[in-house]
Enzyme design. Sequence first.
Site, PDB file in Angstrom:
ATOM      1  N   THR A   1      -2.213   3.290  -8.116  1.00 38.98           N
ATOM      2  CA  THR A   1      -3.269   4.073  -8.760  1.00 38.98           C
ATOM      3  C   THR A   1      -2.692   5.243  -9.532  1.00 38.98           C
ATOM      4  OG1 THR A   1      -4.792   3.449  -6.975  1.00 38.98           O
ATOM      5  CG2 THR A   1      -5.407   5.334  -8.340  1.00 38.98           C
TER       6      THR A   1
ATOM      7  N   HIS B   1      21.659   0.735  23.982  1.00 37.89           N
ATOM      8  CA  HIS B   1      21.471   0.437  22.559  1.00 37.89           C
ATOM      9  C   HIS B   1      22.596   1.045  21.723  1.00 37.89           C
ATOM     10  CE1 HIS B   1      17.570  -1.432  22.842  1.00 37.89           C
ATOM     11  NE2 HIS B   1      16.974  -0.354  23.355  1.00 37.89           N
TER      12      HIS B   1
ATOM     13  N   THR C   1       2.504   2.660  -2.568  1.00 36.92           N
ATOM     14  CA  THR C   1       3.623   2.729  -3.495  1.00 36.92           C
ATOM     15  C   THR C   1       3.272   3.451  -4.791  1.00 36.92           C
ATOM     16  OG1 THR C   1       3.031   0.491  -4.214  1.00 36.92           O
ATOM     17  CG2 THR C   1       4.830   0.709  -2.623  1.00 36.92           C
TER      18      THR C   1
ATOM     19  N   PRO D   1       0.834  -1.211   0.000  1.00 33.90           N
ATOM     20  CA  PRO D   1       0.000   0.000   0.000  1.00 33.90           C
ATOM     21  C   PRO D   1       0.867   1.257   0.000  1.00 33.90           C
ATOM     22  CG  PRO D   1      -0.759  -1.563   1.660  1.00 33.90           C
ATOM     23  CD  PRO D   1       0.551  -2.086   1.164  1.00 33.90           C
TER      24      PRO D   1
ATOM     25  N   GLU E   1      18.728   3.740  26.610  1.00 30.95           N
ATOM     26  CA  GLU E   1      19.003   4.203  25.247  1.00 30.95           C
ATOM     27  C   GLU E   1      20.500   4.213  24.947  1.00 30.95           C
ATOM     28  OE1 GLU E   1      16.702   4.368  23.191  1.00 30.95           O
ATOM     29  OE2 GLU E   1      15.062   4.272  24.623  1.00 30.95           O
TER      30      GLU E   1
END
EC number: 3.4.24.-
Length: 639
Positions: free
Chosen positions: A221, A439, A218, A216, A436
């Site tokens: 239409t 990470h 991309t 969806p 954080e």
Amino acid sequence: MNNKNTEENNNNGKKQNSSMLYIILAFLFLYAFTSTKNFMTTDEITYNKFLSMIQEDQVESVIISSGEIKILPKEDEDEKSNRRKLLYTGNVEDPNLINLLNEAGVDYKAEPIQSNFMSDFIFNWVIMPLILFSIFRFVFGRLGKKMSMGGPMMGMGKSNAKVYKENDIKITFNDVAGQDEAKESLKEIIDYLNHAEKYIDIGAKLPKGALLVGPPGTGKTLLAKAVAGEANVPFLSISGSNFVEMFAGMGAAKVRDLFQEAEKNAPCIIFIDEVDSIGKSRDSQLQTNDEREQTLNQLLTQMDGFDSTKAIVVLAATNRPEILDKALLRPGRFDRRVIVDRPDLKGRIDILKVHSKGVKLGDDVSLEEIAKSTPGAVGADLANIVNEGALAAVKNGREFVMQEDLREAVEVIIAGKEKKDRILSTLEKRIVAFHEVGHALVAALLDNTDPVHKITIVPRTMGALGYTMQLPEEEKYLVSKEELTNQIMVMLGGRSAEEEVFNLVSTGASNDIERATQTARSMVTIYGMTDKFDMMALESVQNRYLDGRAVRECSDQTSTLIDEEILSIIRTCHENTRKLLRENRDLLDKISEYLLEKETIFGDEFMEFVFEKYPELRLKKGKRVDSDKDKKEEDIIEV
């Protein structure tokens, strides 16, 4: 000549039907008028009231019938200008009535019984049945004729396709970016619609249909409209769900009407969006949808039946090609499958350029940086990012969109807006900061990981209390086992930091655990990256262009072994991550305290702490950081 006679007969039949209808309507109007008139000029009274009127000399004349007595009252002086109402009452067969009428001098007469009976009989049993039969024959005869001819009944069989004429479509391939391969596949169709004669001369036939497949957003239409704009032909657009009706057969009638409309506008393009609504595979299950299957059968018949020389091309879009019926995908119907996939880095840059044409951009804007920070984004996402950046610029009172507006737009799309009213306690804030930095530090110390771009502990509206953003240096299409293992270690770095520093386990790592488990599962079941199962496929991906959900294809005993193997990978990565953070506890504490003070730090600031302890890493990872730092300094100078 025969056609002319047939047309004249049809016209005469239409005139006769119209004349009959007008006669029926006129008779009904006359009957309604007479009934209404009689109702408005008559009034019922009681028999006692009738006797009182005779005694008070208020009756002029009386008509006596078997069932009722009609009374004409005398006219008052005040009512001479108005018409007198005719009164009536029931006949109770009073033997003294005649004497009373004679004494009062009232004129009276008896109404013949036969005349009322005959008139009522003729009207109720002859005239009214003829009228009802004529109406029934006229109305239902016309509807039955329309149904037998396959025409629309009361509008339910109309396709209601939106028709764009040649001059209505302003979209061309210049408005579609990031889909060069898809455009190349559709150029032959455009050339055929414009120069059909050279293909016919050589014996080539036009592909009847092309299926646009992709996730969806991309631009499927948009690409279909661009084909019609490039070919400069009419464009008939309809959604697959519009064919599904409550009454069986109406969907098939809509398909017929759609192709009839296309033949009138040929050469043209028919576009069916979300074709999986009617093209779902037919199976032998007990639960079936007759209306949808009839519609699909009619679509298959129409695609086989229309003349290819009329240059009608059917384009359809779907993001679930695996559920489509095989008969719909065979050559001769949808001859081509055009993949409209997620754009790569170059495609994202081109898409950003298209969507930023009408936006006032500042001199510091780098669309390449935004494209690099949005891997996996589709055209709709990138258009939204540009629009969010423009809204942020207006909110900040700027006349141009700056780079920081676009950066903020990316973060809004990923994590939501800053939630300034969420105040964390001192302990919670420290836990989030160490989480954080855990990470980021694991990502910086491991090889083959994406560089850290930003670390923040500012809460966001999507539920994140903080996040670490990594940006890939380049587009990758193959990922090694080592890289996937390192990704899992980066995901587990937050929880490992909490355990090393605070010796606690919090709920903040739920999303990290989910993603790490999914990555480990894919390594075992899809990618064949374990010795226990070698290269055995244990899962298959369903809905590739939607959620990419995997379906397990193995026994229960094997599923148990899969879970044990996944747990082994997660446990090994967890132990290695804790060991890495334990060996660099000084860096973890130092950077976390700095983050608590600043709340947000960027990749160059973060990496300076790492390079201070490990100077040799500057040669490996310093090139990207230095370029980002120089770029940031240039942006500051320009602003």
